[in-house]
Design an enzyme around this catalytic site. Structure first.
Site, mmCIF file in Angstrom:
data_model
loop_
_atom_site.group_PDB
_atom_site.id
_atom_site.type_symbol
_atom_site.label_atom_id
_atom_site.label_comp_id
_atom_site.label_asym_id
_atom_site.label_seq_id
_atom_site.Cartn_x
_atom_site.Cartn_y
_atom_site.Cartn_z
ATOM 1 N N SER A 130 0.830 -1.217 0.000
ATOM 2 C CA SER A 130 0.000 0.000 0.000
ATOM 3 C C SER A 130 0.856 1.255 0.000
ATOM 4 O O SER A 130 2.014 1.236 0.389
ATOM 5 C CB SER A 130 -0.876 0.057 1.253
ATOM 6 O OG SER A 130 -1.666 -1.084 1.358
HETATM 7 N N1 SAH Z 1 0.236 -5.343 4.242
HETATM 8 C C1 SAH Z 1 1.008 -5.648 3.062
HETATM 9 C C2 SAH Z 1 0.275 -5.447 1.766
HETATM 10 C C3 SAH Z 1 -0.776 -6.445 1.588
HETATM 11 S S1 SAH Z 1 -1.364 -6.757 -0.025
HETATM 12 C C4 SAH Z 1 2.321 -4.911 3.040
HETATM 13 O O1 SAH Z 1 2.588 -4.122 3.947
HETATM 14 O O2 SAH Z 1 3.094 -5.160 2.106
HETATM 15 C C5 SAH Z 1 -2.584 -7.928 0.478
HETATM 16 C C6 SAH Z 1 -2.045 -9.278 0.859
HETATM 17 O O3 SAH Z 1 -3.125 -10.045 1.358
HETATM 18 C C7 SAH Z 1 -1.476 -10.056 -0.303
HETATM 19 O O4 SAH Z 1 -0.151 -10.408 -0.036
HETATM 20 C C8 SAH Z 1 -2.384 -11.261 -0.410
HETATM 21 O O5 SAH Z 1 -1.714 -12.434 -0.824
HETATM 22 C C9 SAH Z 1 -2.901 -11.388 1.002
HETATM 23 N N2 SAH Z 1 -4.151 -12.129 1.163
HETATM 24 C C10 SAH Z 1 -5.222 -12.188 0.338
HETATM 25 N N3 SAH Z 1 -6.182 -12.976 0.844
HETATM 26 C C11 SAH Z 1 -5.705 -13.434 2.036
HETATM 27 C C12 SAH Z 1 -6.226 -14.299 3.046
HETATM 28 N N4 SAH Z 1 -7.432 -14.848 2.953
HETATM 29 N N5 SAH Z 1 -5.463 -14.541 4.120
HETATM 30 C C13 SAH Z 1 -4.223 -13.996 4.261
HETATM 31 N N6 SAH Z 1 -3.677 -13.190 3.335
HETATM 32 C C14 SAH Z 1 -4.412 -12.902 2.246
#
Ligand code: SAH
Length: 212
Positions: free
Chosen positions: A63
């Site tokens: 993000s």
């Molecule tokens: N917080 C992160 C950005 C997250 S992007 C940072 O600081 O870089 C969103 C993430 O959520 C992705 O890596 C994706 O793979 C994960 N995601 C999606 N669905 C999910 C689920 N059900 N459980 C855990 N992670 C999930």
């Protein structure tokens, strides 16, 4: 910790984070401290201190810094708090949380991202973050209750397990919706849950293999 590119980080905070309205001094200090360039793929390193999202592989994104700061500030963390993050991604948000809370537990569904994040966090010396591979929709019941929960991928409804895993007085922040989402903050009170909508955002969808 990695103190390189400190001047760029300070410029990012002065140009984007503070004008954006983030006032909490502890959040501002964490944004000045955590080396975001260590969490982005090498080819995007140049852009690590611009206020924009960046690809981190596997179709996922880290993000934009001002949104990370906003969501973190909304959680009003204390040094004694136990925090759960859903969607570890690069591990950057987890590192920011780790600066402000006692323990951070974070769940990532894409295994290589979880492993990479774990490695970066270890290299930077974060000992208070635990990364788990799995479906964050279910939360981490064995470790509940949490003082704060942050979801960084968007479900189309609020996962009930996450509401249930909040401590009394606990805060949950998450984007909810399909194409565009509302960023909602829930607070657990003795009577139930109070919800506030903060703004509109766009996150990648929360993958939910179990359905529901
Ligand atoms: N917080 C992160 C950005 C997250 S992007 C940072 O600081 O870089 C969103 C993430 O959520 C992705 O890596 C994706 O793979 C994960 N995601 C999606 N669905 C999910 C689920 N059900 N459980 C855990 N992670 C999930």
């Amino acid at each position: 910790m990695d103190s390189t590119r400190k001047a760029e980080r300070n410029r990012m905070v002065d140009q984007y984070i503070i004008p954006h309205g983030v006032k909490d001094p502890a959040v501002v200090a964490a944004m000045r401290h955590v080396p975001r360039h260590r969490f982005v793929p090498g080819e995007y390193s140049l852009f690590a201190y611009v206020d924009g999202p960046l690809p981190i592989g596997h179709g996922q994104t880290i993000s934009q810094p001002s949104l990370v700061a906003d969501m973190t500030a909304a959680l009003q963390l204390k040094k004694t708090d136990k925090v759960l993050e859903i969607g570890t991604g690069s591990g950057y948000q987890a590192a920011i949380l780790a600066e402000l809370a006692d323990q951070v537990l974070t769940i990532e569904i894409v295994e290589p991202l979880a492993r990479q994040a774990e490695q970066t966090l270890a290299e930077l010396g974060y000992r208070n973050v635990r990364v788990r591979i799995g479906d964050g929709y279910q939360g981490w019941p064995e470790e509940a209750p949490f003082d704060a929960i942050i979801v960084t991928a968007a479900p189309d409804h609020v996962p009930q397990p996450l509401l249930e895993q909040l401590a009394l007085g606990g805060r949950l922040i998450l984007p909810v919706g399909r194409d565009i989402q509302t960023l909602d903050l829930y607070r657990r009170t003795a009577e139930g849950y109070q919800r506030t909508t903060l703004t509109l955002v766009r996150f990648v969808p929360l993958v939910h293999p179990g359905g529901q």
